[in-house]
Design a protein around this motif. Sequence first.
Motif, mmCIF file in Angstrom:
data_model
loop_
_atom_site.group_PDB
_atom_site.id
_atom_site.type_symbol
_atom_site.label_atom_id
_atom_site.label_comp_id
_atom_site.label_asym_id
_atom_site.label_seq_id
_atom_site.Cartn_x
_atom_site.Cartn_y
_atom_site.Cartn_z
ATOM 1 N N MET A 147 -36.634 -28.815 50.021
ATOM 2 C CA MET A 147 -35.562 -28.009 49.447
ATOM 3 C C MET A 147 -34.416 -28.886 48.952
ATOM 4 O O MET A 147 -33.838 -28.645 47.895
ATOM 5 N N GLN A 148 -34.090 -29.911 49.717
ATOM 6 C CA GLN A 148 -33.028 -30.838 49.298
ATOM 7 C C GLN A 148 -33.400 -31.529 47.990
ATOM 8 O O GLN A 148 -32.558 -31.692 47.095
ATOM 9 N N GLN A 149 -34.659 -31.923 47.879
ATOM 10 C CA GLN A 149 -35.095 -32.620 46.671
ATOM 11 C C GLN A 149 -35.059 -31.688 45.461
ATOM 12 O O GLN A 149 -34.656 -32.090 44.369
ATOM 13 N N LYS A 150 -35.458 -30.449 45.655
ATOM 14 C CA LYS A 150 -35.404 -29.485 44.558
ATOM 15 C C LYS A 150 -33.962 -29.260 44.115
ATOM 16 O O LYS A 150 -33.674 -29.190 42.922
ATOM 17 N N LEU A 151 -33.047 -29.156 45.087
ATOM 18 C CA LEU A 151 -31.636 -28.978 44.756
ATOM 19 C C LEU A 151 -31.088 -30.190 44.009
ATOM 20 O O LEU A 151 -30.321 -30.046 43.047
ATOM 21 N N ALA A 152 -31.465 -31.389 44.441
ATOM 22 C CA ALA A 152 -30.981 -32.607 43.785
ATOM 23 C C ALA A 152 -31.384 -32.633 42.309
ATOM 24 O O ALA A 152 -30.592 -33.016 41.439
ATOM 25 N N ILE A 153 -32.601 -32.209 42.015
ATOM 26 C CA ILE A 153 -33.060 -32.180 40.622
ATOM 27 C C ILE A 153 -32.335 -31.079 39.849
ATOM 28 O O ILE A 153 -31.963 -31.257 38.684
ATOM 29 N N ALA A 154 -32.094 -29.931 40.510
ATOM 30 C CA ALA A 154 -31.345 -28.847 39.867
ATOM 31 C C ALA A 154 -29.933 -29.307 39.506
ATOM 32 O O ALA A 154 -29.416 -28.989 38.427
ATOM 33 N N VAL A 155 -29.290 -30.064 40.397
ATOM 34 C CA VAL A 155 -27.954 -30.607 40.132
ATOM 35 C C VAL A 155 -27.978 -31.509 38.895
ATOM 36 O O VAL A 155 -27.094 -31.445 38.031
ATOM 37 N N ALA A 156 -29.016 -32.350 38.799
ATOM 38 C CA ALA A 156 -29.131 -33.253 37.645
ATOM 39 C C ALA A 156 -29.330 -32.466 36.355
ATOM 40 O O ALA A 156 -28.762 -32.808 35.307
ATOM 41 N N LEU A 157 -30.125 -31.397 36.421
ATOM 42 C CA LEU A 157 -30.357 -30.586 35.228
ATOM 43 C C LEU A 157 -29.107 -29.836 34.791
ATOM 44 O O LEU A 157 -28.841 -29.678 33.603
ATOM 45 N N LEU A 158 -28.307 -29.370 35.764
ATOM 46 C CA LEU A 158 -27.100 -28.617 35.451
ATOM 47 C C LEU A 158 -26.083 -29.463 34.694
ATOM 48 O O LEU A 158 -25.267 -28.939 33.936
ATOM 49 N N ALA A 159 -26.148 -30.775 34.879
ATOM 50 C CA ALA A 159 -25.231 -31.666 34.155
ATOM 51 C C ALA A 159 -25.458 -31.608 32.651
ATOM 52 O O ALA A 159 -24.591 -32.004 31.864
ATOM 53 N N ASP A 160 -26.665 -31.137 32.259
ATOM 54 C CA ASP A 160 -26.991 -30.935 30.844
ATOM 55 C C ASP A 160 -26.890 -32.223 30.026
ATOM 56 O O ASP A 160 -26.449 -32.225 28.879
ATOM 57 N N THR A 161 -27.291 -33.328 30.655
ATOM 58 C CA THR A 161 -27.296 -34.615 29.944
ATOM 59 C C THR A 161 -28.585 -34.773 29.151
ATOM 60 O O THR A 161 -29.597 -34.147 29.455
ATOM 61 N N GLU A 162 -28.537 -35.642 28.148
ATOM 62 C CA GLU A 162 -29.742 -35.891 27.348
ATOM 63 C C GLU A 162 -30.800 -36.658 28.127
ATOM 64 O O GLU A 162 -31.991 -36.537 27.861
ATOM 65 N N VAL A 163 -30.364 -37.480 29.107
ATOM 66 C CA VAL A 163 -31.287 -38.320 29.872
ATOM 67 C C VAL A 163 -31.228 -37.940 31.347
ATOM 68 O O VAL A 163 -30.136 -37.769 31.909
ATOM 69 N N ILE A 164 -32.390 -37.807 31.972
ATOM 70 C CA ILE A 164 -32.472 -37.576 33.411
ATOM 71 C C ILE A 164 -33.359 -38.663 34.007
ATOM 72 O O ILE A 164 -34.462 -38.908 33.526
ATOM 73 N N LEU A 165 -32.862 -39.320 35.046
ATOM 74 C CA LEU A 165 -33.642 -40.353 35.739
ATOM 75 C C LEU A 165 -34.008 -39.823 37.126
ATOM 76 O O LEU A 165 -33.136 -39.484 37.919
ATOM 77 N N LEU A 166 -35.298 -39.750 37.390
ATOM 78 C CA LEU A 166 -35.804 -39.252 38.671
ATOM 79 C C LEU A 166 -36.443 -40.401 39.433
ATOM 80 O O LEU A 166 -37.494 -40.913 39.051
ATOM 81 N N ASP A 167 -35.797 -40.812 40.508
ATOM 82 C CA ASP A 167 -36.288 -41.921 41.325
ATOM 83 C C ASP A 167 -37.034 -41.351 42.534
ATOM 84 O O ASP A 167 -36.425 -40.749 43.415
ATOM 85 N N GLU A 168 -38.356 -41.518 42.561
ATOM 86 C CA GLU A 168 -39.227 -41.030 43.644
ATOM 87 C C GLU A 168 -38.980 -39.540 43.936
ATOM 88 O O GLU A 168 -38.626 -39.159 45.055
ATOM 89 N N PRO A 169 -39.209 -38.665 42.947
ATOM 90 C CA PRO A 169 -38.898 -37.242 43.132
ATOM 91 C C PRO A 169 -39.753 -36.536 44.183
ATOM 92 O O PRO A 169 -39.343 -35.499 44.705
ATOM 93 N N THR A 170 -40.934 -37.073 44.508
ATOM 94 C CA THR A 170 -41.807 -36.397 45.489
ATOM 95 C C THR A 170 -41.969 -37.204 46.778
ATOM 96 O O THR A 170 -42.822 -36.875 47.597
ATOM 97 N N LEU A 171 -41.158 -38.243 46.969
ATOM 98 C CA LEU A 171 -41.307 -39.101 48.146
ATOM 99 C C LEU A 171 -41.078 -38.328 49.439
ATOM 100 O O LEU A 171 -40.081 -37.629 49.607
ATOM 101 N N GLY A 172 -42.002 -38.446 50.385
ATOM 102 C CA GLY A 172 -41.847 -37.852 51.703
ATOM 103 C C GLY A 172 -42.076 -36.355 51.766
ATOM 104 O O GLY A 172 -41.837 -35.740 52.810
ATOM 105 N N LEU A 173 -42.549 -35.752 50.679
ATOM 106 C CA LEU A 173 -42.783 -34.307 50.668
ATOM 107 C C LEU A 173 -44.217 -34.000 51.080
ATOM 108 O O LEU A 173 -45.132 -34.782 50.812
ATOM 109 N N ASP A 174 -44.420 -32.835 51.704
ATOM 110 C CA ASP A 174 -45.788 -32.459 52.046
ATOM 111 C C ASP A 174 -46.533 -32.052 50.778
ATOM 112 O O ASP A 174 -45.940 -31.884 49.709
ATOM 113 N N VAL A 175 -47.841 -31.897 50.887
ATOM 114 C CA VAL A 175 -48.686 -31.673 49.713
ATOM 115 C C VAL A 175 -48.272 -30.416 48.947
ATOM 116 O O VAL A 175 -48.176 -30.423 47.710
#
Length: 324
Positions: A147-175
């Motif tokens: 849930m924290q990871q999903k929120l972090a990506i949502a925060v990045a998307l809300l910034a509405d920038t042209e570029v988004i950098l995702l560093d290890e977006p699925t690290l430590g998550l269950d399948v």
Amino acid sequence: MNKMIEVRSINKAFVKRKTREVVTAVNDISFEVNRGEVLGLLGPNGAGKTSTIKMICGLLQPDTGSIQINGLDIENNRLKALKHISAVLEGNRNLYWRLTVKENLEYFAGNRGKSRKEVKADVDKLIGQFGLKEKENELVNALSRGMQQKLAIAVALLADTEVILLDEPTLGLDVEISYELREILKKIVKDEHRTIIISSHDMPVVQELCDRTVIINKGTVIVDEKIENLLKFFETRAYSITLGERLTDFQKDTLRSKFPMSTYHDKSHETIVAVNLQQSEDIYDLFDIFKEERTIVESIDRTTIDFEQVFMRIVKGETGYELV
């Protein structure tokens, strides 16, 4: 296609505290990211990937070289350049744990100069899109890692920038959560056409989402190529061969010597050999091994290869691919 990010001959060295030894983390790295492209920035641990990411985000300054975002040099126009990029760094470091899900979205939008009223519709949309509706009033420190990871990506998307950098977006998550997040990212890639850089050890994520990959090893770029082209190149050299009898000990030794990436599986009256050839003409050497003992070849099949296998072979140097 317009260039959104240009990395030009960047270098970065660090001095070890105890020994004062100078360690080169990044050595003359250059690459570009086109507008609307999804790039996989990859490398094994210690390859210089993290330092490169931090320099693109403005968290580290290159010793030499330059980085431009949307034509703006980070060194000379730092604030203007970084307005075009938002990042989700490993470990959810772009969240406030004592704020709720909704408060985090509103707070970080405020940092970008947007009022709560102005972003209300977008906040509600993202909370629904990321399956956070039931958690919108919970503190972040009470959420699961997924849930924290999903929120972090949502925060990045809300910034509405042209570029988004995702560093290890699925690290430590269950399948299950990893798959769910991957599906959300696929929809974002399809619908929003933003420029996205994904740094990950999760190769299915890279294979499914990225158009192209830049692979870094030992501080330098060793591959800059489309994912599709790499998969086609390696697939044409991956074979499964069914033999009508078992290999002799001599054949097994020769196979291991000439084709160290090969494997074989003995059954009751046959052997299945799996091999990745460095060069197409190596197949003649392979068949010489069978011919010497007059081993019967029952079938030859080209095997499917995934991007994880491609990545490992490139990094280990066990490939006939012409590196950059």
